[in-house]
Design an enzyme around this catalytic site. Structure first.
Site, mmCIF file in Angstrom:
data_model
loop_
_atom_site.group_PDB
_atom_site.id
_atom_site.type_symbol
_atom_site.label_atom_id
_atom_site.label_comp_id
_atom_site.label_asym_id
_atom_site.label_seq_id
_atom_site.Cartn_x
_atom_site.Cartn_y
_atom_site.Cartn_z
ATOM 1 C CB SER A 1 -7.864 3.534 2.666
ATOM 2 O OG SER A 1 -6.856 3.054 3.599
ATOM 3 C CB SER B 1 -8.229 1.087 5.503
ATOM 4 O OG SER B 1 -9.037 2.025 5.614
ATOM 5 C CE LYS C 1 -3.788 2.488 2.479
ATOM 6 N NZ LYS C 1 -4.626 1.840 3.529
#
Ligand code: GLN
Length: 497
Positions: free
Chosen positions: A163, A187, A80
């Site tokens: 996210s 997330s 990420k």
């Protein structure tokens, strides 16, 4: 083994084949790099560095040949874009960090690398991890001229969740066998649920936050996203462990081998079912899939125990006070002086700060900085921030009450399946409300995971959420793994992939 099949393998199987030299790390890396290029339309990847990836793969092959390789030697992974990385750009999805290159790797990244993983690149996330849809993106994905939302591989007109939407989409589309994610208020769990994969957020403090760009420090946790609980167990074992010199909130809990307890039987396991997770707001299709998974658990010998988490609804206002408060403080470091974007034309220092921040941050980030600054300001601190902190404590206590009656808690991850891109883009509150089932465990600092449990409206994946008591990641992964021995939802694949 035909190389076209490499992307169908689990992390466990891929690691085995690499150890047995049925396939090399370089071949594996090349295969996935090719797939990433072919599927750029999804918008999952924001940076690649093939040279660095292949150098890591060659090092893995050398270690495998020498017989001193780590448990995950040669296994490709996507990170990420909230973790800082030496070999790849780090933007946290923000214009503020466009062009930023970190001089060091985040602890999670370096621990996984020490176990032998090979980094394929960085995957898209909501700006500074603020969002539930991966639509708050200010940097272009690879192959896209302008910033684009990530697309859900199951239906590319839908969001992947956020996210960690890039992580979830990349794994679901088999562009990487696994990805790192972070979870502040859901997330990891929510995008895992929306994309039909497995993800776990460990107990707060289990994984080091060093090098994870801070959103809300008392909530942020890293965790793995992959197809199965077994794969998550392998990755989580490598990611966790104390990091006292670099993260003062890292727990003094030794790294564990989370695969050891995967096969424990579930006879007599008490699964708490919070009634507040099954109220009016829960879509019937999601409820049906969750109920079916719970029936499966009863067949496996578990008992369902009704419990109550009475402050579930309050977790939304509490979280959306505390997280922005911490964000407003954390993001004050982006002032155009030390790193990142700096406005070009300004008159004096104050003007430079203002213009830099006005240009560098997106709307959602600005909204949260304003809310956070407001609730921390003199005169409002007691009314909002302090009240929220008190209720946060009560929410944590409610869980301890509940765990007197059960071993794990189960429910939905989100009230609906993934929605359409744009559907809630202009409605921040609608996004916030959809976080209702993931926020309580985040506020309490408890481990939580999402396990594929079936399909709902539009044939979109539905995840089952499992919440454990502190440091019970091994139990959660065991409970998830047992479901995955009798169901195959985690193995299903979106069409056209
Ligand atoms: N959707 C939540 C938020 O916007 C959670 C995000 C996260 O866990 N990083 O804050």
């Amino acid at each position: 083994m035909m190389s076209t099949e490499l992307h169908q393998l689990s992390v466990a199987e891929l690691a085995r084949q690499l150890r047995e030299k049925k396939v090399s790390a370089v071949e594996t890396a090349q295969h996935f790099l090719g797939r990433i290029r072919t599927h750029e339309a999804l918008g999952a990847f924001v940076d690649m560095n093939e040279e660095a990836t292949l150098a890591q793969a060659r090092a893995a092959d050398t270690a495998l040949a020498a017989g001193n390789a780590g448990a995950l030697a040669g296994v490709p992974i996507a990170h990420k874009d909230i973790f800082v990385t030496k070999d790849f750009a780090t933007t946290a999805g923000s214009k503020m960090l466009a062009g930023y290159r970190s001089p060091f790797d985040a602890t999670v990244v370096s621990r996984l690398a020490a176990a032998g993983t090979v980094t394929l690149g960085k995957v898209s996330c909501d700006e500074f991890a603020m969002g539930s849809a991966n639509e708050n993106v200010a940097v272009p994905a690879l192959g896209h001229p302008t910033p684009a939302p990530v697309r859900n591989p199951w239906d590319t007109s839908r969001i992947p969740g956020g996210s960690s939407g890039g992580s979830a989409a990349a794994v679901a589309a088999r562009l990487a066998p696994a990805a790192s994610g972070t979870d502040t208020g859901g997330s990891i769990r929510q995008p895992a649920s929306f994309c039909g994969i497995t993800g776990i957020k460990p107990t707060y403090g289990r994984a080091s936050r060093y090098g994870m760009i801070a959103y809300a420090s008392s909530l942020d946790q890293a965790g793995p996203m992959a197809h199965s609980a077994e794969d998550c167990a392998l990755l989580l074992s490598a990611m966790c462990g104390p990091d006292p010199d670099r993260d003062s909130t890292s727990l003094d809990a030794p790294a564990e081998d989370f695969t050891r307890t995967l096969n424990d039987k579930l006879d007599g396991l008490r699964i708490g079912i919070p009634k507040e997770f099954f109220g009016e707001g829960l879509a019937p299709d999601v409820r049906a899939a969750v109920d079916a998974a719970l029936k499966e658990y009863e067949k496996l010998g578990a008992k369902l125990v009704p419990i109550s988490l009475p402050r579930t609804e309050l977790s939304i206002p509490v979280y959306y006070i505390i997280a922005p408060a911490e964000a407003s403080s954390n993001l004050s470091r982006f002032d155009g002086v030390k790193f990142g974007h700096r406005a070009k034309d300004y008159t004096d220092l104050l003007d430079m700060y203002k213009k830099t921040r006005a240009q560098g941050f997106g709307d959602e980030v600005k909204r949260r900085i304003m809310i956070g600054t407001y609730v921390l300001s003199h005169g409002y601190y007691d009314a909002y921030y302090l009240q929220a902190q008190k209720i946060r404590r009560m929410i944590a206590d409610d869980f301890q009450q509940a765990f007197q009656q059960c071993d794990v808690i189960a429910g939905p991850v989100a009230p609906t399946v993934a929605w359409k891109i744009g559907e809630k883009a202009d409605d921040p509150v609608a996004n916030y409300l959809a976080d209702i089932f993931t926020l309580p465990a985040s506020l309490a600092g408890l481990p939580g995971m999402s396990v594929p449990a079936g399909f709902g409206a539009g044939n979109m994946p539905v995840g089952l959420q499992l919440i454990g008591n502190y440091l019970q990641e091994g139990k959660l992964l065991n409970v998830a793994h047992q479901l995955q021995q009798t169901t195959d939802f985690h193995l299903r694949q979106p069409g056209g992939i």
